[in-house]
Design a protein around this motif. Sequence first.
Motif, short mmCIF file in Angstrom:
data_model
loop_
_atom_site.label_atom_id
_atom_site.label_comp_id
_atom_site.label_asym_id
_atom_site.label_seq_id
_atom_site.Cartn_x
_atom_site.Cartn_y
_atom_site.Cartn_z
N GLN A 1 0.83 -1.19 0.00
CA GLN A 1 0.00 0.00 0.00
C GLN A 1 0.88 1.26 0.00
OE1 GLN A 1 -3.22 0.18 -0.47
NE2 GLN A 1 -3.40 -2.11 -0.54
N SER A 2 1.99 1.14 0.74
CA SER A 2 2.92 2.30 0.73
C SER A 2 3.51 2.51 -0.66
CB SER A 2 4.05 2.04 1.76
OG SER A 2 3.51 1.96 3.04
N ALA A 3 3.86 1.37 -1.34
CA ALA A 3 4.43 1.51 -2.71
C ALA A 3 3.41 2.09 -3.67
CB ALA A 3 4.90 0.14 -3.18
N VAL A 4 2.13 1.69 -3.59
CA VAL A 4 1.08 2.19 -4.48
C VAL A 4 0.89 3.68 -4.24
CG1 VAL A 4 -1.38 2.09 -4.98
CG2 VAL A 4 -0.10 -0.01 -4.73
N GLN B 1 -1.05 -2.74 -12.41
CA GLN B 1 -0.74 -4.05 -11.79
C GLN B 1 -0.43 -3.90 -10.31
OE1 GLN B 1 2.46 -5.65 -14.10
NE2 GLN B 1 1.21 -6.01 -15.96
N LEU B 2 0.24 -2.75 -9.98
CA LEU B 2 0.55 -2.55 -8.58
C LEU B 2 -0.72 -2.41 -7.74
CD1 LEU B 2 2.74 -2.16 -6.43
CD2 LEU B 2 2.82 0.27 -7.02
N HIS B 3 -1.69 -1.61 -8.33
CA HIS B 3 -2.97 -1.47 -7.60
C HIS B 3 -3.69 -2.82 -7.46
CE1 HIS B 3 -3.42 2.87 -6.89
NE2 HIS B 3 -2.72 3.06 -8.03
N THR B 4 -3.63 -3.60 -8.54
CA THR B 4 -4.28 -4.94 -8.48
C THR B 4 -3.60 -5.82 -7.44
OG1 THR B 4 -4.88 -4.77 -10.80
CG2 THR B 4 -4.85 -6.97 -9.85
#
Length: 678
Positions: free
Chosen positions: A284-287, A341-344
């Motif tokens: 979540q931090s990366a997104v 893709q990151l959100h997914t």
Amino acid sequence: MTVLRLAGSELKRMTYGLLPKLTILALTMVPLLYGAVYLYANWDPYKNMDRIPAALVVEDRGADAADGTRLDAGNDVAQTLVDGHLFDWHRVSSPAEADEGVRTGTYSFSLTLPADFSANLASPGSFDSAQQAMLQVTTNDANNYLLSTIVDKVTTAVHDAVAKQVGTETAAKLLTGYGTIHTQLATASDGAAQLAEGLDALKGGAAQLADGTAQVSSGARQLVAGQTQLRDGAVRLRDGSAQLAAGLGSLEQKAATLPTDTQRLADGAAQVAAGNAALNDRVQSAVAAADAADAGLQERVRASAQKLVASGVLTQAQADRMVADVAGAQSSTPASDARAQLHTAAAQVQQLATGSRQVADGAAQLAAGMPALTSAIGQASDGAASLSAGAAQLASGEQAALDGTQRLADGAAQASDGAAQLRDGAARADSGAHDLADGLAAGAGKVPNPSAQQTEDVSKVMGDPVAVDRVSQTAAGSYGAGLAPFFLSLSMWVGIFMLTQAMRPVTLRALASNAPAWKVAVGGWLPFVAVAAAQATLLTLVVDFALGLHPAHPVLMWLFLLLGGVAFSALIHGIISFVGTAGKFVVLVLLILQLVSSGGTFPWEMTPEPFRIAHQILPMGYVVNGMRHLIYGGDLSGVLPIVVGLIGYTLLGGLLNVLGTRKNMTWRLKTLQPEIAV
């Protein structure tokens, strides 16, 4: 001189001094002593018969009466005699012991109730075996002659009482029996008719019973079939419950490690949930960082475009297109795909963290419930084992029930056959009932009709059921022979006493001599002995040959009577020598005492207590007893002690004679002028 003056002068002479007065007084009292004492001794001797020892023997074995009751007449009669206290009864164990006691004088007589006493009393119930009951009495005239007469009266009273009671009961039972037979025959005839009517009803009932038992037999066979199916089901239940118990036992063994395993699983799931939560936070931090970088890039492009517009390099439209191009480029570039893709992935990681948390919670609940599950599995295993055991018992019980039902079916079949036989038998019984009625009518005329001899025997027993079988060990031939011992002994005492009226116990010449006292005493006594011997000899000859006494031991009787005369003379001579003239009065008193205490008529045990004591002390009773044994032929062993006792009385009289002689050898004034001449 007139008669009155002569009489007065004689009375004055006879009453001169103290001793004559006492003599007149004593002689005046002689009739009183003789009459009163004799009447006192014989006033009511029968009330003292309870002092006469008698042997009682009970051999009676008892018998069963015709009415089924137990008859023990022997012990009943014996107990009645003992409780009545008519004699001093002594129960002895055998007739031999009783006979020996009568022979030796221990018992005056004996009464024996034989072994068949009760059986004979009950015998009138049978016409062929009616017998009299016997009372066996044993007497011995050597003990006492009149005792036999007394015993005869007593046994007659016992005989009459038993005869009356038993005869009345026997006649009543016999007559009642005939009436009962007549009544019962009439009742039986009526009953036979009722029996025939009842058997008619029995035939119909027997047919119905046969039908019913057939139905019972059919139902029993159906019950056997159903019981067989139930038995098979019980067998299957037994086998299935055994398999279930075995499976649950295996499951219990395999589930033993489940609590530990599920706990490790719960711990691992908790760790996975914790890791997934940390991973979700990082994703979540990366997104957020990627979205922020993309937004910052657009903002910088817009800021740069505004600057270029402001500098005039670009127009506003160009700047807008440039911003739009950059935004379009961002949405179509690989970076845009990576963000998507990151959100997914962030969404999936979020779901993974949530799911792992749920898995961890479920694993914890599973670990918490696993001990209860394993316990329940153990309980189920135990229950399955109990079920298997119960099912086995059920199968066994069903088999036993099946066997019982089979037996019931067999019994029902037998009952059906028996009912058919009952039906047939009822028909035969109906016919037999009519035959019974006819037979009872014919049997009424077959009541026992005893013969003349049987009637005589039975009536004899009924009228006199008890007879007395008397056994006399010794017997006197006549009444005179029975009283001979007493009168012979009494006559010797009276004869010697009369000698003192004509013979002096000792002469003055002998007293004045210098001879020793014992010589003077014996010399004065010997004339009395000689006359007493002549008296005894003459008396024996007369009673033996003139009266026909016929003693059993004539020589011994004569010698014994001589010895009695010697003893009597010694006592009489010694008393008169010792006491003086007053000794004659003492001898007379002793004569009266011995008349009533010697047992010459009634047994001495029946006299009052003072005379029973006198019997033990004075000699005449012993002489009477010894004479009985010698005259009647009784036991001679008891005569020897009497002989010794008479010798003792002789020595006692001699001692008194010597003492009196020694006293009289000293002369006094009264010696020269005695108040009463001897």
